[in-house]
Write a protein that holds these residues in place. Structure first.
Motif, PDB file in Angstrom:
ATOM      1  N   ARG A 289      -3.270   5.969 -11.983  1.00 11.28           N
ATOM      2  CA  ARG A 289      -4.029   5.048 -11.143  1.00 11.28           C
ATOM      3  C   ARG A 289      -4.611   3.921 -12.001  1.00 11.28           C
ATOM      4  O   ARG A 289      -4.892   4.117 -13.187  1.00 11.28           O
ATOM      5  CB  ARG A 289      -5.203   5.767 -10.457  1.00 11.28           C
ATOM      6  CG  ARG A 289      -4.800   6.840  -9.457  1.00 11.28           C
ATOM      7  CD  ARG A 289      -4.297   6.218  -8.154  1.00 11.28           C
ATOM      8  NE  ARG A 289      -3.866   7.224  -7.208  1.00 11.28           N
ATOM      9  CZ  ARG A 289      -4.666   7.806  -6.309  1.00 11.28           C
ATOM     10  NH1 ARG A 289      -5.948   7.509  -6.259  1.00 11.28           N
ATOM     11  NH2 ARG A 289      -4.177   8.695  -5.481  1.00 11.28           N
TER      12      ARG A 289
ATOM     13  N   PRO B 127      -0.743   2.660  -8.000  1.00  7.20           N
ATOM     14  CA  PRO B 127      -1.810   2.563  -6.998  1.00  7.20           C
ATOM     15  C   PRO B 127      -3.176   2.282  -7.643  1.00  7.20           C
ATOM     16  O   PRO B 127      -3.474   2.755  -8.752  1.00  7.20           O
ATOM     17  CB  PRO B 127      -1.811   3.944  -6.332  1.00  7.20           C
ATOM     18  CG  PRO B 127      -0.515   4.580  -6.713  1.00  7.20           C
ATOM     19  CD  PRO B 127      -0.161   4.014  -8.055  1.00  7.20           C
ATOM     20  N   CYS B 128      -4.000   1.509  -6.951  1.00  6.43           N
ATOM     21  CA  CYS B 128      -5.411   1.363  -7.311  1.00  6.43           C
ATOM     22  C   CYS B 128      -6.162   2.599  -6.820  1.00  6.43           C
ATOM     23  O   CYS B 128      -5.740   3.257  -5.868  1.00  6.43           O
ATOM     24  CB  CYS B 128      -6.013   0.123  -6.661  1.00  6.43           C
ATOM     25  SG  CYS B 128      -5.292  -1.448  -7.198  1.00  6.43           S
ATOM     26  N   ASP B 129      -7.260   2.917  -7.448  1.00  9.29           N
ATOM     27  CA  ASP B 129      -8.045   4.052  -6.977  1.00  9.29           C
ATOM     28  C   ASP B 129      -9.063   3.643  -5.922  1.00  9.29           C
ATOM     29  O   ASP B 129      -9.375   4.412  -5.035  1.00  9.29           O
ATOM     30  CB  ASP B 129      -8.769   4.733  -8.137  1.00  9.29           C
ATOM     31  CG  ASP B 129      -9.370   6.062  -7.727  1.00  9.29           C
ATOM     32  OD1 ASP B 129      -8.601   6.961  -7.327  1.00  9.29           O
ATOM     33  OD2 ASP B 129     -10.617   6.201  -7.760  1.00  9.29           O
ATOM     34  N   SER B 130      -9.569   2.403  -5.993  1.00 12.00           N
ATOM     35  CA  SER B 130     -10.607   1.956  -5.073  1.00 12.00           C
ATOM     36  C   SER B 130     -10.063   1.042  -3.977  1.00 12.00           C
ATOM     37  O   SER B 130     -10.305   1.260  -2.795  1.00 12.00           O
ATOM     38  CB  SER B 130     -11.716   1.235  -5.841  1.00 12.00           C
ATOM     39  OG  SER B 130     -12.738   0.795  -4.975  1.00 12.00           O
TER      40      SER B 130
ATOM     41  N   SER C 104      -1.823   7.936   0.385  1.00  7.94           N
ATOM     42  CA  SER C 104      -2.125   8.944  -0.631  1.00  7.94           C
ATOM     43  C   SER C 104      -2.742  10.205  -0.051  1.00  7.94           C
ATOM     44  O   SER C 104      -2.746  11.252  -0.715  1.00  7.94           O
ATOM     45  CB  SER C 104      -3.075   8.360  -1.686  1.00  7.94           C
ATOM     46  OG  SER C 104      -4.307   7.978  -1.093  1.00  7.94           O
TER      47      SER C 104
ATOM     48  N   VAL D 120       0.844  -1.188   0.000  1.00  6.02           N
ATOM     49  CA  VAL D 120       0.000   0.000   0.000  1.00  6.02           C
ATOM     50  C   VAL D 120       0.882   1.242   0.000  1.00  6.02           C
ATOM     51  O   VAL D 120       2.060   1.183   0.341  1.00  6.02           O
ATOM     52  CB  VAL D 120      -0.949   0.045   1.224  1.00  6.02           C
ATOM     53  CG1 VAL D 120      -1.969  -1.070   1.172  1.00  6.02           C
ATOM     54  CG2 VAL D 120      -0.163   0.025   2.526  1.00  6.02           C
TER      55      VAL D 120
ATOM     56  N   TYR E 113      -4.983   4.930   2.292  1.00  6.36           N
ATOM     57  CA  TYR E 113      -3.921   4.105   1.715  1.00  6.36           C
ATOM     58  C   TYR E 113      -4.457   3.417   0.467  1.00  6.36           C
ATOM     59  O   TYR E 113      -5.556   2.839   0.488  1.00  6.36           O
ATOM     60  CB  TYR E 113      -3.461   3.029   2.707  1.00  6.36           C
ATOM     61  CG  TYR E 113      -2.909   3.533   4.016  1.00  6.36           C
ATOM     62  CD1 TYR E 113      -1.536   3.562   4.241  1.00  6.36           C
ATOM     63  CD2 TYR E 113      -3.761   3.946   5.041  1.00  6.36           C
ATOM     64  CE1 TYR E 113      -1.024   3.996   5.457  1.00  6.36           C
ATOM     65  CE2 TYR E 113      -3.261   4.388   6.259  1.00  6.36           C
ATOM     66  CZ  TYR E 113      -1.897   4.409   6.462  1.00  6.36           C
ATOM     67  OH  TYR E 113      -1.390   4.842   7.668  1.00  6.36           O
ATOM     68  N   ASN E 114      -3.695   3.441  -0.610  1.00  8.83           N
ATOM     69  CA  ASN E 114      -4.098   2.771  -1.838  1.00  8.83           C
ATOM     70  C   ASN E 114      -3.302   1.497  -2.048  1.00  8.83           C
ATOM     71  O   ASN E 114      -2.085   1.468  -1.842  1.00  8.83           O
ATOM     72  CB  ASN E 114      -3.919   3.683  -3.060  1.00  8.83           C
ATOM     73  CG  ASN E 114      -4.813   4.906  -3.000  1.00  8.83           C
ATOM     74  OD1 ASN E 114      -4.401   5.960  -2.524  1.00  8.83           O
ATOM     75  ND2 ASN E 114      -6.042   4.770  -3.461  1.00  8.83           N
ATOM     76  N   ARG E 115      -4.000   0.465  -2.464  1.00  8.57           N
ATOM     77  CA  ARG E 115      -3.332  -0.778  -2.828  1.00  8.57           C
ATOM     78  C   ARG E 115      -2.431  -0.535  -4.041  1.00  8.57           C
ATOM     79  O   ARG E 115      -2.782   0.248  -4.935  1.00  8.57           O
ATOM     80  CB  ARG E 115      -4.372  -1.840  -3.162  1.00  8.57           C
ATOM     81  CG  ARG E 115      -3.810  -3.175  -3.606  1.00  8.57           C
ATOM     82  CD  ARG E 115      -4.939  -4.110  -4.028  1.00  8.57           C
ATOM     83  NE  ARG E 115      -4.448  -5.390  -4.492  1.00  8.57           N
ATOM     84  CZ  ARG E 115      -5.228  -6.344  -4.980  1.00  8.57           C
ATOM     85  NH1 ARG E 115      -6.539  -6.144  -5.074  1.00  8.57           N
ATOM     86  NH2 ARG E 115      -4.707  -7.494  -5.382  1.00  8.57           N
TER      87      ARG E 115
ATOM     88  N   GLY F 270      -7.920  -0.563  -1.150  1.00  6.54           N
ATOM     89  CA  GLY F 270      -7.005   0.001  -0.164  1.00  6.54           C
ATOM     90  C   GLY F 270      -7.673   0.117   1.192  1.00  6.54           C
ATOM     91  O   GLY F 270      -8.593  -0.643   1.511  1.00  6.54           O
TER      92      GLY F 270
END
Length: 400
Positions: A343, A272-275, A242, A239, A264-266, A277
């Protein structure tokens, strides 16, 4: 022949009059009573709100079914979720038509003051007092296993009771939603993954009365608490932080210490993922975690093959600026870019959509504001999404 000269005839006439009157009285009484009774085998249709303030309660014969909890106890458990201030009981009965369980079945209707609720049927397990949904039989873990997982998620706490219900996924993600109590006081409200029992969310209430105006701990100290919560519950996991901020607590203008929010983003293949996390909220006074939210449903192979953009950040920003100018031309001069980051555009409902391999695109997420947005009490930037491979505008959220 005159009546007064024949006593026997007089007596017969009197008897006939009395008997006839009695028959009429009995028939009238029977018809009156029938108007106020429901036949024992009558089926009740769609519940209709009772006219009188006292709710109509119909108990069909259920002598063949046994219950460990009383109807009053079942009613109290049902009203924890559907309070009497918002719903009225139209009728109730015992049934065993679902999986052989004995259930209290309540048909409830919204109170006149309720605008969004609708007629519904609620089941309470007559043995345990738990809310029951027929769809919970499809969950990966049973209700008893979910209760145990909820307790185990907070091993340091003394818990008297677990209230739990199944969320079937028709509106939200499938889950077991739980409430933990001690001495009839709610300690925490949270949810577990419906199939694995993994902790997905929890929230702890904060008392505002007597709360100081300023935080007792720094944001750096609070971040250490948030980092530790993620690691203790998930191990080492990819993670990136962000966003970190101090959010207000209470009504506007109320001078009390707020709460620290950490997003925190995965990370998949260095993007990074946007969703997916975590969002962790830490009390700025007590220094403990008061909210925990985990989203981690994206299959890792669902992201696009390439994590290298073909479109530059500047080109993506220009695309968003041009679109913003067409939406609010008068705000073009005051428009300001807040951020522009790569992202994975991964938002989806895991119960309704399983992303195919390579289907999640790489995109530039461009956030911006203008003088109208900056003037709001709690300004949230607008967002534009640009495909990082072909430069097309994918989404735009920009509202005044």
């Amino acid at each position: 022949m005159e009546l007064k000269k024949n006593p026997i005839l007089i007596a017969c006439v009197i008897i006939c009059i009395v008997v006839g009157t009695g028959i009429v009285f009995v028939l009238q009484s029977h018809n009156t009573a029938a108007e106020h009774q429901l036949p024992a085998n009558q089926t009740i249709g769609t519940p209709v709100p009772p006219v009188a303030s006292t709710p109509q309660t119909i108990h069909p014969p259920d002598s063949s079914l046994s219950a460990k909890i009383t109807r009053d106890e079942a009613t109290a458990r049902m009203q924890e979720e559907y309070p009497s201030s918002m719903y009225t009981i139209d009728h109730s009965n015992l049934t065993d038509r679902y999986s052989g369980k004995t259930l209290y079945e309540f048909a409830i209707v919204p109170a006149e003051s309720s605008r969004y609720e609708k007629n519904t049927t609620v089941f309470i397990d007559a043995e345990t007092g738990d809310l029951y949904s027929p769809l919970q039989e499809t969950a990966g873990i049973t209700i008893e296993q979910a209760k145990l997982r909820a307790r185990q998620a907070f091993p340091a706490w003394t818990i008297d009771r677990v209230r739990i219900k199944y969320i079937d996924g028709t509106q939200y993600v499938r889950s077991w939603e739980f409430y933990l109590y001690k001495d009839d006081k709610e300690l925490v409200h949270g949810s577990l993954d419906a199939d694995t029992g993994e902790l997905s969310t929890y929230a702890i209430g904060v008392t505002r009365m007597g709360r100081p105006e300023n935080p007792s701990i720094t944001i750096d100290a609070a971040q250490q608490v948030a980092d530790r919560e993620i690691e203790e519950r998930n191990g080492v996991i990819p993670v990136v932080l962000s966003d970190s901020r101090l959010d207000p607590l209470g009504m506007p203008g109320e001078k009390i210490a707020g709460r620290y929010v950490f997003v925190y983003n995965r990370v998949i293949r260095n993007v990074p993922c946007d969703s997916d996390g975590f969002t962790i909220v830490v009390d700025s006074v007590a220094g403990n975690v008061i909210e925990y939210r985990k989203s981690w449903s994206l299959p890792e192979n669902a992201v696009a093959a390439s994590s290298n953009p073909a479109i530059t950040k500047d080109a993506a920003i220009k695309t968003v600026e041009q679109e913003a100018a067409t939406i609010y031309p008068a705000s073009t001069a005051s428009l300001k870019i807040v951020s522009a980051e790569l992202r994975w555009k991964d938002f989806h409902n895991p119960d309704k959509v399983v992303p195919a391999p390579g289907s999640i695109p790489l995109a530039w997420k461009v956030q911006f504001d203008d003088e109208f947005i900056r003037a709001q009490q709690w300004p949230n930037p607008a967002t534009g999404w640009v495909d990082a491979q072909n430069g097309t505008l994918m989404d735009m959220y920009y509202r005044h």
